[in-house]
Design an enzyme around this catalytic site. Sequence first.
Site, short mmCIF file in Angstrom:
data_model
loop_
_atom_site.label_atom_id
_atom_site.label_comp_id
_atom_site.label_asym_id
_atom_site.label_seq_id
_atom_site.Cartn_x
_atom_site.Cartn_y
_atom_site.Cartn_z
N ASN A 61 0.83 -1.20 0.00
CA ASN A 61 0.00 0.00 0.00
C ASN A 61 0.87 1.26 0.00
O ASN A 61 1.65 1.43 -0.94
CB ASN A 61 -1.10 -0.02 1.08
CG ASN A 61 -0.64 -0.24 2.49
OD1 ASN A 61 -0.12 -1.29 2.84
ND2 ASN A 61 -0.85 0.76 3.33
N ASP A 62 0.81 2.14 0.98
CA ASP A 62 1.38 3.49 0.86
C ASP A 62 2.88 3.49 0.51
O ASP A 62 3.66 2.72 1.08
CB ASP A 62 1.25 4.24 2.18
CG ASP A 62 -0.17 4.36 2.66
OD1 ASP A 62 -1.08 3.85 1.98
OD2 ASP A 62 -0.38 4.94 3.74
#
Length: 464
Positions: free
Chosen positions: A18-19
């Site tokens: 993810n991020d």
Amino acid sequence: MGKRRQQYHLEPDRGLLNDPNGLTYFKGKYYVFFQWNRFSKDHSYKEWGLFTSKDMIRWNFEGSALLPDQYCDKDGTYSGSGYVINDRLYLFYTGNTKKQGVRKSYQCMAVSDDGRKFLKLGSVLETPAEYTEHFRDPKVLGTENNGYYMLAGGQRKSGMGALAICHSDDGLNWKYAGMPAVTEKYEMIECPDLFKLGENYVLLYNPQSRDNEKDIPLDSFSAVKIIDFNEEKGTFSDSDLDQNYARMDQGFDFYAPQTFEDGSGRRILYAWMSRMDDAQEKIFAAGEPNIHCLTLPRELKVEDGRLLQKPVRELRQMLGEEVKAVRQEKPAAEAGEGFTAEYALRGRAFCMSIDTGKTDWSREFKIVFHGGESSLSYRPEDQLVIFTRKNWVTEKPESKECRINGFKNAEIWADRSSMEIFINSGKTVFTSRVWTEESAPKIEISGIPEEMQIEVHEIDKEIL
């Protein structure tokens, strides 16, 4: 290799990404850390993974970088940033802990001399009294005359979101310095970023709606606003996060953008290419070794008070030979004014550029990708750009649209299962994942004027 695994976007060999975290240019290399669950394709575990590169084209996947193995991060090494101080790479991140279901957050620090071995230095900041334990995602920036600032996202005790700012003289010892901005519409602010670009300060942030009783996120998006930042006081000219912002991306899949400055002074951005819900993730990941990727690296500029995003120039090194179109004029009754064109591709990864030569374009046109997997169209009567794709849960078309001030040009970067579309030199951007069908890869365009310049290049696999 699965059908949806990308050809040239950054993604790990397994698990869930993810991020983007810790973006840094350090000792001649680009460092792109990321949130990673290497054990399964869900969000049950978080560590930092790492990619490195000397040119942003050819990347090395370095595996794990920061593990959740200390008292202050035992339940997850959450998002954060990187900064080079005195020729050492410092990583700042949120350590997540839970005891009997109760969350406790710490802002932590790690240091490296070589960019590969990181020494954790523990917690450098606990949650200020004004905030709940939804306090995370530290982003560090340096100033010319007043040391360093750390911007963090948070939630006030009232249950509504806010930013926090912390200060350090040396970048190592930190103190809470205030609440520079708040929201009365959203329960949380995530993944903030603050940087100077020319004469402007740019603030990126991610408003999030939450069900505070159930402690679950509901919806969120990425916002940008141009502000004045007082480097001496650590305050913003505009403290209202609910006003005077623009959405960073008009597509389906863009979140948690983070930026850094490279060795030539460019401000470069990566973001997480996903806003999928649980049902979308489950289907998209089926039969694949991993799920999710990062966006292309984008150079940022401010022009007339507006943020522009354009793919970094290095990416053009990936372009192979130009694909020539089969072009045929059709009767007006069948296709309207203009030409149609078709490009037969060997693969799904390509770059397409369009230039109308003017801004007052008055004819509708449409681009269909891979037999209808997705499409881009422009309606001049209301100056509307529309991106459409197939929803792989409902199996029905879904669209995102945006008004623009005339259509002049576009740059489209497609990978096996994504589209990144930059319109009018990056003033408007659509970023989306795309469901890959079995159709032969091709591009079909209708409504083309003779003066429209179009180039299509497949991505050269040998370059990567």
